[in-house]
Scaffold this active site. Structure first.
Site, mmCIF file in Angstrom:
data_model
loop_
_atom_site.group_PDB
_atom_site.id
_atom_site.type_symbol
_atom_site.label_atom_id
_atom_site.label_comp_id
_atom_site.label_asym_id
_atom_site.label_seq_id
_atom_site.Cartn_x
_atom_site.Cartn_y
_atom_site.Cartn_z
ATOM 1 C CD GLU A 88 -2.906 1.290 2.252
ATOM 2 O OE1 GLU A 88 -3.790 2.158 2.184
ATOM 3 O OE2 GLU A 88 -2.891 0.412 3.125
ATOM 4 C CB CYS A 102 -7.177 2.975 3.704
ATOM 5 S SG CYS A 102 -7.581 1.986 5.156
ATOM 6 C CG ASN A 124 -8.985 -2.097 1.994
ATOM 7 O OD1 ASN A 124 -8.214 -3.045 2.000
ATOM 8 N ND2 ASN A 124 -8.960 -1.160 2.929
ATOM 9 C CD GLU A 125 -9.572 -2.687 7.342
ATOM 10 O OE1 GLU A 125 -8.681 -3.436 7.734
ATOM 11 O OE2 GLU A 125 -9.544 -1.443 7.513
#
Length: 664
Positions: A57, A251, A382-383
């Protein structure tokens, strides 16, 4: 004076002390001697080639200022402050001016450029500070390039300078008027090594010149690719032999809002046409502000796929599913408007795997890679969490599976390994027969020790598990006091034996985050740290590397009194067999404060006189760390161990991780 009675009393006490010492040592010996059994003729579930991978990331200056070897910050003047990173210098006021111009109608993806007007022959310069300085090596060749449009003959006087202004490399570049934009280049060699140098551009001649994409790269990049990646950082990744690389996050996939999300189509094609955006970590943490953190996308999706191919890893791209970060704005795209997001996913598969005659496969070919990248899996979001994620997952899954049924989809189970968010997604996605569930764990070391048996209880017929982000926190999540110490790495090793032992359920795992610049980080701990010239792997890195390079092809039963080794007397372990090398591989963690001397019986092992090979990772203290000045303080030690018949008796020092390979 000591009388005879006192002497006799002292002798009796010494004998008593000696007796109790022997009794204690006898008990200690008994308590730490374990009888472990490895059934070498009973291979179980296969271990996937993707078992141990890496997660990239762009956080902590991981891309610009890190893996991407560009030395000039804000090279295209597209930062919010167009001249951030640049400084005017003139010994005589009025020698020159710099003006920022905008051509958004003509070039919307890279609209800004500067116009430098030089009025006299006196000194006038622009200086670029780089990313926390520029790391310059003596003897290294540097390649300077610029897009320019001159109205009169102007000469650039280029210098690499140390912080005190000394020249440590120089070149001259004439810019001649041609009536159009053109790219000019020059190369030169540095004379001195400096960690915090800067680039100075002096102007000679009178007139105006327009400049854009001012760039400086070292010659020595990964595979010597012009405008490529930093070689030492890629080498650390290649040395791990990862099974996959997940990119671009994290993120940044989501963005603080949807306008700030990662859009892969804006990261491919010509570098000068890629649209820079602010990095969402720019303002994320008030305690670690990074106002100069942007994404140039010189490291874009083509380069990610190429990197994966270079290091033998499967690519795992993650795409936005129409949801911004739920820790920030929670902005979502209404379902009726989600088609462009789905089309991005379908087009990405075409970009990676499509024939050169297709639109996106043709772009890949035009960028220098006519062969496909063999994409097999991708992530949806992603999350994310909640019903809104499930709603969007359904739409994405239906569309992708209809056109590309062989593509496996990685799906979020939220930011935590338990709790209401996790339970909802875990239950719902299992009922929807999802391919792969992505679980994340940022917890204290004790959590990892206590959860080494987490997957022993998972449904063997359910979705595969991707341990997508994990790292033991020495302090707490988002704390600036987190350290990559040996205590954390050892706890991760214990947990990883549980992942490996359950390879029929856990198909993939990756530590996170991957990279951090020592002068520009937002999040700790991280696997690999670097400055402008040097880099090092943490104790966690060496744990990951030992697992990945000693993976094996199938799990073997490793038991103590008939049960898996999940922390009894502080011991954790797993065993595999490597069918290619005909070796049994045993991984043992001694998380106790006492030495352990287990006897390992290798059932059905062929008789061998070849000693076992042992790699041991340990430290003098649980607080031990590696550093730029002492990068190998905690690193593997290589020894051998005799085999007595079918038995091994390793001595495991306190707080030790060992990998043992035995020829079978």
């Amino acid at each position: 004076m000591v009388n005879n009675s006192q002497l006799r009393h002292r002798k009796r006490n010494r004998k008593k002390y000696f007796f109790y010492t022997l009794l204690f040592l006898s008990f200690f010996q008994h308590a730490t001697a374990q009888n472990l059994i490895v059934q070498t003729n009973k291979p179980g579930a296969p271990i996937q080639p993707t078992m141990w991978g890496i997660f990239f990331e762009d956080i902590n200056l991981a891309a610009d200022g890190g893996l991407y070897a560009e030395l000039v910050k804000n090279r295209s003047f597209e930062f919010t402050n167009p001249l951030m990173g640049w400084t005017e210098r003139s010994s005589v006021p009025g020698n020159g001016t710099v003006l920022v111009l905008n051509r958004s109608a003509e070039k919307p993806d890279n609209p800004r450029f500067i116009r430098v007007t030089h009025y006299a022959d006196g000194p006038y310069t622009l200086s670029n500070e780089g990313f926390r300085g520029m790391g310059i090596k003596a003897g290294e060749t540097y390649h300077f390039s610029v897009w320019d449009h001159a109205t009169a003959p102007i000469t650039l006087r280029l210098q690499l300078q140390s912080p005190d202004g000394r020249s440590i490399g120089a070149a001259t570049l004439p810019l001649n008027p041609t009536g159009t934009w053109k790219k000019d280049t020059v190369s030169f060699t540095a004379t001195t090594t400096d960690l915090h140098a800067h680039l100075s551009i002096g102007f000679e001649g009178q007139g105006a010149v327009d400049l854009d994409m001012i760039s400086l790269f070292p010659d020595h990049t990964w595979k010597q690719r012009p405008g490529g990646l930093r070689a030492d950082l890629v080498q650390l990744l290649a040395d791990m032999h990862p099974g996959f690389i997940r990119f671009p996050g994290g993120c940044i996939v989501e963005g603080r809002d949807l306008a700030n999300r990662y859009q892969w189509k804006k990261t491919v094609g010509k570098v000068e046409d890629r649209q820079l955006i602010i990095n969402r970590w720019n303002t994320e943490f008030a305690h670690r502000p990074t106002p100069d953190y942007f994404q140039s996308f010189g490291l874009g999706f083509f380069e990610y796929f190429q990197l994966a191919e270079d290091i033998g890893a499967q690519p795992l791209p993650i795409l936005n599913c129409g949801m911004a970060c739920q820790f920030n704005t929670s902005e979502v795209v209404p379902i009726p408007d989600i088609d462009p997001y789905i089309q991005d996913a379908l087009d990405l598969i075409e970009f990676a795997n499509g024939d050169a005659t297709t639109k996106w496969g043709g772009l890949r070919a035009a960028m220098g890679h006519p062969e496909p990248f063999h994409l097999k899996m991708m992530g949806v979001g992603n999350e994310q969490w909640g019903p809104q994620y499930v709603q969007r997952y359904r739409v994405f899954s239906k569309a992708i599976k209809a056109k590309y049924p062989g593509i496996l989809l990685v799906n979020s189970t939220g930011p935590d390994p338990n709790g209401e968010k996790f339970d909802f997604l875990n239950d719902t996605l299992r009922k929807l027969h999802a391919d792969i569930l992505d679980e994340h764990y940022y917890r204290k070391p004790d959590w990892f020790l206590q959860n080494a048996n987490r997957y022993d209880r998972y449904d063997r017929n359910g979705p595969a598990i991707f341990a997508g982000e994990y790292a033991a926190q020495s302090d707490k999540v988002v704390s600036v006091n987190n350290r990559n110490n040996w205590e954390c790495a050892l706890a991760e090793a214990a947990f990883m034996t549980g992942l490996e032992r359950n390879a029929d359920v856990v198909r993939m795992a990756s530590y996170a985050p991957l990279f951090a610049h020592v002068d520009g980080w937002q999040w700790a701990p991280d696997l690999i740290w670097f400055d402008n010239l040097r880099s090092y792997g943490t104790p966690d890195y060496y744990v990951q590397k030992l697992f990945a390079t000693n993976k094996g092809t199938a799990i073997l039963p490793l038991t103590l009194n008939g049960s898996p080794l999940t922390g009894q007397e502080g011991l954790y372990g797993s065993a595999t067999i490597d069918s290619a090398t005909h070796e049994v591989i045993i991984k043992l963690v001694n998380a106790a404060a006492k030495p352990q001397t287990p006897t390992i019986r290798l059932e059905d092992l062929r008789r061998t006189t070849t000693p076992a090979t042992v790699w041991t990772l340990t430290a003098a203290s649980p607080d031990a760390v590696n550093s730029l000045d002492n990068p190998m303080a905690v690193s593997p030690n290589h020894t051998t161990l005799p085999i007595h018949g079918k038995n091994l008796t390793p001595t495991l020092a306190p707080y030790t991780f060992s990998v043992i390979r035995i020829k079978n």
